[in-house]
Design a protein around this motif. Structure first.
Motif, PDB file in Angstrom:
ATOM      1  N   TYR A  72       0.856  -1.183   0.000  1.00 26.14           N
ATOM      2  CA  TYR A  72       0.000   0.000   0.000  1.00 26.14           C
ATOM      3  C   TYR A  72       0.896   1.240   0.000  1.00 26.14           C
ATOM      4  O   TYR A  72       1.578   1.530   0.981  1.00 26.14           O
ATOM      5  CB  TYR A  72      -0.915   0.003   1.231  1.00 26.14           C
ATOM      6  CG  TYR A  72      -1.862  -1.176   1.285  1.00 26.14           C
ATOM      7  CD1 TYR A  72      -3.092  -1.147   0.629  1.00 26.14           C
ATOM      8  CD2 TYR A  72      -1.522  -2.332   1.989  1.00 26.14           C
ATOM      9  CE1 TYR A  72      -3.955  -2.226   0.672  1.00 26.14           C
ATOM     10  CE2 TYR A  72      -2.386  -3.416   2.032  1.00 26.14           C
ATOM     11  CZ  TYR A  72      -3.599  -3.366   1.381  1.00 26.14           C
ATOM     12  OH  TYR A  72      -4.452  -4.443   1.420  1.00 26.14           O
ATOM     13  N   THR A  74       1.438   5.133   0.174  1.00 26.13           N
ATOM     14  CA  THR A  74       0.714   6.301   0.699  1.00 26.13           C
ATOM     15  C   THR A  74       1.614   7.532   0.609  1.00 26.13           C
ATOM     16  O   THR A  74       2.837   7.439   0.792  1.00 26.13           O
ATOM     17  CB  THR A  74       0.268   6.088   2.159  1.00 26.13           C
ATOM     18  OG1 THR A  74       1.402   6.032   3.039  1.00 26.13           O
ATOM     19  CG2 THR A  74      -0.550   4.805   2.299  1.00 26.13           C
ATOM     20  N   THR A  98      -2.716   5.887  -1.959  1.00 27.54           N
ATOM     21  CA  THR A  98      -3.616   6.632  -1.075  1.00 27.54           C
ATOM     22  C   THR A  98      -2.938   7.935  -0.693  1.00 27.54           C
ATOM     23  O   THR A  98      -1.752   7.943  -0.323  1.00 27.54           O
ATOM     24  CB  THR A  98      -3.929   5.806   0.197  1.00 27.54           C
ATOM     25  OG1 THR A  98      -4.522   4.561  -0.192  1.00 27.54           O
ATOM     26  CG2 THR A  98      -4.889   6.562   1.107  1.00 27.54           C
ATOM     27  N   VAL A 225       2.206  -1.059   4.606  1.00 29.08           N
ATOM     28  CA  VAL A 225       1.753   0.297   4.284  1.00 29.08           C
ATOM     29  C   VAL A 225       3.002   1.170   4.284  1.00 29.08           C
ATOM     30  O   VAL A 225       3.723   1.242   5.289  1.00 29.08           O
ATOM     31  CB  VAL A 225       0.742   0.812   5.323  1.00 29.08           C
ATOM     32  CG1 VAL A 225       0.337   2.247   4.998  1.00 29.08           C
ATOM     33  CG2 VAL A 225      -0.478  -0.096   5.381  1.00 29.08           C
ATOM     34  N   THR A 252      -0.074  -3.207  -6.082  1.00 37.41           N
ATOM     35  CA  THR A 252      -0.351  -2.029  -5.257  1.00 37.41           C
ATOM     36  C   THR A 252      -1.856  -1.854  -5.121  1.00 37.41           C
ATOM     37  O   THR A 252      -2.593  -2.029  -6.096  1.00 37.41           O
ATOM     38  CB  THR A 252       0.262  -0.761  -5.880  1.00 37.41           C
ATOM     39  OG1 THR A 252      -0.262  -0.593  -7.207  1.00 37.41           O
ATOM     40  CG2 THR A 252       1.776  -0.849  -5.937  1.00 37.41           C
ATOM     41  N   LYS A 253      -2.293  -1.511  -3.922  1.00 38.97           N
ATOM     42  CA  LYS A 253      -3.720  -1.318  -3.680  1.00 38.97           C
ATOM     43  C   LYS A 253      -3.963  -0.071  -2.848  1.00 38.97           C
ATOM     44  O   LYS A 253      -3.069   0.412  -2.147  1.00 38.97           O
ATOM     45  CB  LYS A 253      -4.314  -2.546  -2.979  1.00 38.97           C
ATOM     46  CG  LYS A 253      -4.360  -3.786  -3.855  1.00 38.97           C
ATOM     47  CD  LYS A 253      -5.255  -4.873  -3.263  1.00 38.97           C
ATOM     48  CE  LYS A 253      -5.400  -6.044  -4.215  1.00 38.97           C
ATOM     49  NZ  LYS A 253      -6.371  -7.055  -3.728  1.00 38.97           N
ATOM     50  N   ASN A 254      -5.203   0.432  -2.937  1.00 39.62           N
ATOM     51  CA  ASN A 254      -5.625   1.557  -2.111  1.00 39.62           C
ATOM     52  C   ASN A 254      -5.972   1.086  -0.706  1.00 39.62           C
ATOM     53  O   ASN A 254      -6.454  -0.034  -0.514  1.00 39.62           O
ATOM     54  CB  ASN A 254      -6.885   2.218  -2.689  1.00 39.62           C
ATOM     55  CG  ASN A 254      -6.654   2.881  -4.021  1.00 39.62           C
ATOM     56  OD1 ASN A 254      -5.526   3.161  -4.416  1.00 39.62           O
ATOM     57  ND2 ASN A 254      -7.737   3.157  -4.729  1.00 39.62           N
ATOM     58  N   LEU A 255      -5.765   1.944   0.270  1.00 41.65           N
ATOM     59  CA  LEU A 255      -6.377   1.724   1.577  1.00 41.65           C
ATOM     60  C   LEU A 255      -7.870   1.993   1.425  1.00 41.65           C
ATOM     61  O   LEU A 255      -8.265   2.906   0.695  1.00 41.65           O
ATOM     62  CB  LEU A 255      -5.779   2.668   2.618  1.00 41.65           C
ATOM     63  CG  LEU A 255      -4.284   2.512   2.905  1.00 41.65           C
ATOM     64  CD1 LEU A 255      -3.846   3.513   3.963  1.00 41.65           C
ATOM     65  CD2 LEU A 255      -3.946   1.090   3.328  1.00 41.65           C
TER      66      LEU A 255
END
Length: 275
Positions: A72, A74, A98, A225, A252-255
């Motif tokens: 994740y 950020t 994010t 994260v 990769t991913k969003n929160l």
């Protein structure tokens, strides 16, 4: 839910035509239906061939998620004047991220924030002042800054985010009483697993620090994260990290608000600012 209703109708009518016509008329669902999110419907369809097939698909999806190498990304303190360039880089590598943003910066760069939302990035809150003395002044001050930030973001994008990250992280100044206050208003406090320290220099050293930390966390099965910042030097060297992630098959991913938020615990480490 639409597709599940189609399936229920299908189970009663016993023909595929109704489902096919409905999907052709309304289009496919935005996501694969999950019976676990609809216990009433699950009970109604219990024992049917269709329910069994969906349950099997759910198991496969859960297993697939567990086997994925997820990180994740950020970014704090933005949006900066370089944020469009940051989005260009992320878009090029098809990376999710994010953004924890400050209210004054959102006001200064509204178009890039709209682009974030339109493109499918996650947007979160970082407060207003980024001044520890003001932000941690009392148990109400973090709440008030996040509420103000939330209003600014919602006015510009229509998104009412509850994802928050406090300036400098939640330890040591985010007392337990402060945490309870913001949580009572529905905010979800996020810290990080990997601190890139990208703000300490203008070199690419932060990239190799992050890669080494990712390797360590991968060895224990964790999905980290990663804390970075919306700033020119970080953007300049970010392609090195993204290229490495792609080559090593990371996703990769969003929160998301549906996730259990991760934050540091005080464990007798927290104290009022200035004490």
């Amino acid at each position: 839910m639409i597709i599940l209703l189609f399936i229920v109708g299908f189970s009663f009518r016993g023909t595929e035509d109704d489902v096919i016509v409905a999907v052709q008329k309304h289009g496919p669902p935005n996501e694969i239906p999950m019976l676990k999110n609809s216990p009433e419907l699950k009970q109604t369809m219990k024992g049917s061939t269709y329910a069994d097939s969906i349950i099997q698909k759910e198991k496969e999806l859960i297993q697939q998620e567990e086997n994925q190498k997820i990180v994740y990304l950020t970014f704090d303190d933005g949006p900066s004047s370089d944020a469009n360039q940051l989005l260009d880089v992320l878009d090029h590598y098809r990376a999710k991220a994010t953004f924890f943003m400050l209210a004054p910066q959102i006001k200064a760069h509204p178009e890039v924030v709209k682009r974030m939302v339109k493109t499918g990035y996650a947007v979160g809150l970082h407060g207003v002042t980024h001044d520890a003395h003001q932000f941690y002044h009392s148990k109400k001050s973090p709440l008030h800054e996040m509420q103000e930030d939330q209003k600014v973001l919602e006015k510009i994008t229509g998104v009412k985010s509850t994802l928050i990250r406090t300036p400098y992280g939640s330890v040591p100044y985010m007392l337990d009483s402060y945490r309870k206050e913001i949580e009572s208003y529905g905010f979800q406090l996020w810290d990080w697993d990997i601190d890139s320290d990208d703000w300490k220099s203008n070199s690419k050293a932060f990239v190799y620090r992050v890669i080494n930390e990712i390797k360590l966390m991968e060895s224990v099965g964790k999905h980290p994260v990663i804390l970075m910042h919306d700033r020119g030097p970080t953007i300049k060297y970010l392609p090195i990290l993204l290229n490495w992630l792609n080559k090593n098959h990371f996703v990769t991913k969003n929160l998301e608000e549906s996730m259990d938020a991760y934050s540091f615990k005080c464990n007798d480490r927290c104290h009022p600012f200035g004490s």
